[in-house]
Design an enzyme around this catalytic site. Sequence first.
Site, PDB file in Angstrom:
ATOM      1  N   GLN A   1       0.806  -1.261   0.226  1.00  0.00           N
ATOM      2  CA  GLN A   1       0.251   0.008  -0.030  1.00  0.00           C
ATOM      3  C   GLN A   1       1.047   1.216  -0.006  1.00  0.00           C
ATOM      4  OE1 GLN A   1      -3.220  -0.833   2.467  1.00  0.00           O
ATOM      5  NE2 GLN A   1      -3.807   1.094   2.613  1.00  0.00           N
TER       6      GLN A   1
ATOM      7  N   SER B   1       4.079  -6.670   2.660  1.00  0.00           N
ATOM      8  CA  SER B   1       2.525  -6.635   3.171  1.00  0.00           C
ATOM      9  C   SER B   1       1.519  -7.172   2.356  1.00  0.00           C
ATOM     10  CB  SER B   1       2.498  -5.060   3.743  1.00  0.00           C
ATOM     11  OG  SER B   1       0.991  -5.117   4.391  1.00  0.00           O
ATOM     12  N   LEU B   2       0.948  -6.145   1.747  1.00  0.00           N
ATOM     13  CA  LEU B   2      -0.255  -6.687   0.681  1.00  0.00           C
ATOM     14  C   LEU B   2       0.638  -7.332  -0.494  1.00  0.00           C
ATOM     15  CD1 LEU B   2      -2.698  -6.008  -1.373  1.00  0.00           C
ATOM     16  CD2 LEU B   2      -1.760  -4.013  -1.917  1.00  0.00           C
TER      17      LEU B   2
ATOM     18  N   ARG C   1      -9.574  -8.649   2.546  1.00  0.00           N
ATOM     19  CA  ARG C   1      -8.504  -8.049   3.647  1.00  0.00           C
ATOM     20  C   ARG C   1      -8.637  -6.727   3.754  1.00  0.00           C
ATOM     21  NH1 ARG C   1      -3.156  -5.984   2.987  1.00  0.00           N
ATOM     22  NH2 ARG C   1      -1.620  -6.931   4.471  1.00  0.00           N
TER      23      ARG C   1
ATOM     24  N   HIS D   1      -0.488  -4.178  10.801  1.00  0.00           N
ATOM     25  CA  HIS D   1       0.560  -4.850  11.552  1.00  0.00           C
ATOM     26  C   HIS D   1       0.890  -4.820  13.013  1.00  0.00           C
ATOM     27  CE1 HIS D   1       1.410  -6.313   7.543  1.00  0.00           C
ATOM     28  NE2 HIS D   1       1.239  -5.126   7.092  1.00  0.00           N
TER      29      HIS D   1
ATOM     30  N   GLN E   1      -0.115 -12.306   9.634  1.00  0.00           N
ATOM     31  CA  GLN E   1       0.559 -11.112   8.939  1.00  0.00           C
ATOM     32  C   GLN E   1       0.101  -9.839   9.319  1.00  0.00           C
ATOM     33  OE1 GLN E   1      -0.251  -9.233   5.558  1.00  0.00           O
ATOM     34  NE2 GLN E   1       1.559 -10.018   3.942  1.00  0.00           N
TER      35      GLN E   1
END
Length: 298
Positions: free
Chosen positions: A9, A88-89, A113, A195, A244
């Site tokens: 992101q 991440s993503l 998500r 996170h 995650q």
Amino acid sequence: MNAYIFPGQGAQFSGMGLDLYENSKIAQELFEQANSILGFHITDIMFEGTAEDLKQTKVTQPAIFLHSVILAKVLGDSFKPELVAGHSLGEFSALVAAGALTFKDGLKLVSQRALAMQKACEITPSTMAAVLGLEDSIVEDICASIDGVVVAANYNCPGQLVISGETSAVEKACEALKEAGARRALLLPVGGAFHSPMMEPAREELAAAIEATTFSKPNCPIYQNVTATAVTDENEIKANLILQLTAPVRWTQSVQQMIADGATHFTEVGPGKVLQGLVKKIDRTAETASATFETEQN
């Protein structure tokens, strides 16, 4: 060895993916499929929307995922990863590109998500902050000393760590980190505390969706954010993906491990060049590039 890395992101930009759509039949088909799967024309927002339009949570994450995955598909035979990782993503993009998830299942999970994270953000005021110029251990110790929830969330490169948690706790941590000698400790314009333990409701929601999705053995090892190690087992991949959302992104450690395992060249697949910059800060000798496609291939 060739490592392919996939951004998360923040890499979105207005007009993203339009060149792919205009120059590749494969890309066109996949974008149209995405519109159908999502139930709205994400292509209109990606190609013509403003930065503000692209900031909507339900748009941002699928948009970056689509740009990355469709670019990897358009590369065709020239896309030969020996190792993959995503920030991440970007881990979802990496899994689809490496054959562990289908395009449809990957997009559905990314959409779920994004919506689950948005809901979690609305429960308690929460945020993230970038901390520059301090050792990781000092940041971790200061976060642990603050009342309230604030944790290390993104280990981006040496001297650059993002913290995440309740807004008041993050603000207190920023003051303490500046006093401890941080070059900068500034709040980020994000919707919530990604996170961190604040994402627990989203983790629970996404866990059910991940468990119900079929994963295959990837074509090459994926270095997952949670462990920063090479993973090829489907069940392990699933378990790490579930963790995650509430665990830190160990990007520094992932890149270091990929280099230790033989990676010499890192190709960023998707919008922007953020990850190339981080790789260079982690190891100056690593070669980096952006994935590009030749229109005549298609």
